[in-house]
Each structure stands twice: as structure tokens, then as C-alpha cells.
Design a protein around this motif. Sequence first.
Motif, PDB file in Angstrom:
ATOM      1  N   SER A 137     -34.772 -10.844  25.543  1.00  0.00           N
ATOM      2  CA  SER A 137     -34.914  -9.540  26.185  1.00  0.00           C
ATOM      3  C   SER A 137     -35.654  -9.679  27.516  1.00  0.00           C
ATOM      4  N   GLU A 138     -35.200  -8.935  28.507  1.00  0.00           N
ATOM      5  CA  GLU A 138     -35.881  -8.887  29.800  1.00  0.00           C
ATOM      6  C   GLU A 138     -36.972  -7.820  29.813  1.00  0.00           C
ATOM      7  N   ASP A 164     -26.222 -13.368  33.245  1.00  0.00           N
ATOM      8  CA  ASP A 164     -27.363 -14.282  33.265  1.00  0.00           C
ATOM      9  C   ASP A 164     -26.964 -15.563  32.537  1.00  0.00           C
ATOM     10  N   PRO A 165     -26.548 -16.609  33.252  1.00  0.00           N
ATOM     11  CA  PRO A 165     -26.100 -17.862  32.620  1.00  0.00           C
ATOM     12  C   PRO A 165     -27.157 -18.492  31.725  1.00  0.00           C
ATOM     13  N   MET A 223     -22.490  -8.230  24.246  1.00  0.00           N
ATOM     14  CA  MET A 223     -23.202  -7.700  25.398  1.00  0.00           C
ATOM     15  C   MET A 223     -22.267  -6.846  26.260  1.00  0.00           C
ATOM     16  N   GLU A 224     -22.778  -5.715  26.725  1.00  0.00           N
ATOM     17  CA  GLU A 224     -22.007  -4.854  27.617  1.00  0.00           C
ATOM     18  C   GLU A 224     -21.612  -5.627  28.879  1.00  0.00           C
ATOM     19  N   PHE A 233     -28.362 -18.349  23.965  1.00  0.00           N
ATOM     20  CA  PHE A 233     -27.630 -17.860  22.803  1.00  0.00           C
ATOM     21  C   PHE A 233     -26.772 -18.966  22.186  1.00  0.00           C
ATOM     22  N   GLU A 234     -25.980 -19.621  23.009  1.00  0.00           N
ATOM     23  CA  GLU A 234     -24.962 -20.543  22.506  1.00  0.00           C
ATOM     24  C   GLU A 234     -25.538 -21.895  22.099  1.00  0.00           C
TER      25      GLU A 234
END
Length: 373
Positions: A49-50, A108-109, A101-102, A115-116
Motif C-alpha cells: 500500500s502507498e 508501478d513495476p 488492480m484497477e 506481488f509476483e
Amino acid sequence: MDLQEAMKKQNDVALLLAGKVIPVVAKNSNFVFSPASINVVLTMAAATSEDERVRSLILSFLRSSSTEELNAIFRQIASVVLVDGSKRGGPKIAAANGVWMEQSLPDDPSMKDLFENFFKASFAQVDFESKAEEVRKEVNAWALRHTNGLIKDLLPQGSVTDLTTKIYGNALYFKGAWKNKFDKSMTEHKPFYLLRGNSVSVPFMRSYKDQYIKAYDGFMVLRLPYRQGSDDTNRNFSMYLYLPDKKSEFDNLLERMTSTPRFLDSHIPREKVEVGEFRIPKFKIEFGFEASRFFNDLELNVSLYQKALIEIDEEGTEAAAATALVFSGCKAPVVKRVDFVADHPFIFLIREDKTGTVLFAGQIFNPSKSSSA
């Protein structure tokens, strides 16, 4: 950072979750949920989260000092606890993470990489604005697929809208065989006594083999180990049953479990005892709930959905859970011989004993009822 101490704190949080949810959604009813699954989605949210407010509130709720600590706990659980052991004769375990994600949000790479590559989560940029219902069905299909078809309709209609910005998901599946299976020919129907005084007839599994049982002040604990893999020395799974001495003491036992630090680690039967009368009921239950409204500590504009299912029989246990965190808003002493007769309401959980990780927890009030919601 003391990783073992940090993991013990998360075990206390697991019971804290139970203490918050049970009185509101499962008072005097069968209930099962997965603290581990909830922990994963909150960890992913905190780590990616930002919004500093989101991170700080989740850290406070999970009683963790930093996202680095949560990530270290996740790494340990993912690499040790949630590894499939079925090829070595141990429990079948499958865990999956997903993020939706929308697509209009800034790309944001580094977040996608986290995540991955760290959380091993499938990552999809989706169109919530015009295809919210399609995304909801996609998430539900994902949960169904990763729980061996056991968890259906995780997200109800209306839970995903054009205001949704992201969804964090976790799916967990467990299937373990008892180290000492029960003889099906010994299973027989006996009364199970309900809190209101009456009883129902349910099938009880029986055994004359020695068991891991210990009596404490006002309750007894039974540990039923699952069969380990042939070379699995880093972990071992067990189911625990916490049986109050009196039916009227169930609420007191739950209060002690959820309010006493290190309760689980302090109440573990470590030696086998000779049993006299021994029987526990077969049961299958499922439960679904929306959890965020019970977590006032978080005060986030989110909805947290979970569904879980568990079934135990003479062979072992099959259990599954799926959790989705949906963000929405405006876009922007040894006794030689003991009896253990679980014929009245009790508490149960499945945990990995070396780390203490709680995969599933719940309570049984009526084994003849297969589901609650």
C-alpha cells in the motif's frame, strides 16, 4: 528481529481474531475460519500500500513492528508451513495469492514485482469501472479452483462495484491423514449434548490406542497428529480439541484462550496417555462472513470476506479457506488412564506445531449440522 517471537505474536493475533468474530457472527453456532489466510491478505496490503495510514493500522492490528517483520513471517510460513508434502506421504497443502488492480491506477513495476516474485501472487490489471461483476466472478472462480472446488461464491453480489480499486486474495487447501487412523467399524452414533440441554445423535469415532491428552484447570486438550512426510523433519501438523469439563464453561474457556498471551504454546499435550473411554464426533461444517466490520482497530474503507470449510472423518481432515480484501472508495502431569469424550461443545484448531502457525480454527456446537452462515 527475533523471528520466532514475531511468529508467536501472530499466533496470539489468530486467537484475537477468533475472539472478535465469534461473539458477533457465530455465537453458539458451528464456526470455522482461517487466521492464516486473513494474515496473508493483510500482509500483502501492508507491504504494497502507498497509504501510510493503511500500513500503520494493519501493523497495529497484527501487533507487528514493521512490514519487514510481516514479510519475514510470510517468507517463513510460505517456505516451511505451506509447502505441499503429499509426494512424501505428508499432508496435501496448496496456497495461492492473487491481486486484481484497477487498470486506471498508475503503473508501478516495483509493486508488480513484489506481488509476483515475493508473494508469488497472480497479478491482473482489470476494469472495475465497467466490468465489476465480471471481475467478481473471476475472483470467485479463482478461489474455487485453488481450494479443490470447495469454496464457492467467496464474493457475494454487490461486493465489487465501479468504486472498487483493488482486491487482495488468498486461497488455502489442506488435506491430511491421521497418523493413527480410526477404525470405521468402531464408529457408532451416540448423544452429543447441546448448550441448551437437549442432545442430538451423531457418529463418534472411537479408539483404544494411547492418545496425547492433558488435563488443565477446567478443561482438557487432545492433540491428534497428522501423518508426516517420509523426510519431513522441519514441521509437523496436528489438530487440537479443547474440551471444557462442563458445558457451562465453554464461554469461559473461549475467553481464556483469546485473552491469555501464549495460550496455545502453554497448553500442548506432549506425552501419550492410556485412554479409557475415548470418542470424538465426525463433522463437516462451513462458514462465511464479512469480517472488516468487526475489526474496529483497522477503520479502513475495506471489506474483508472469508469462507472456510472443514470435514473430519476416520481417515483424516480436509479443509479449505479463501479470503478477499476489497478496497473501495472515491477514486483517488501424565495420567495413566483418562477419558476424552467430546460429547458437548468444544473448540478446535489445526496448527503446524513447530512454528505454531494456526491454519484453521473453530468451534463445534452441533456436529449434526453441516453448515452455518
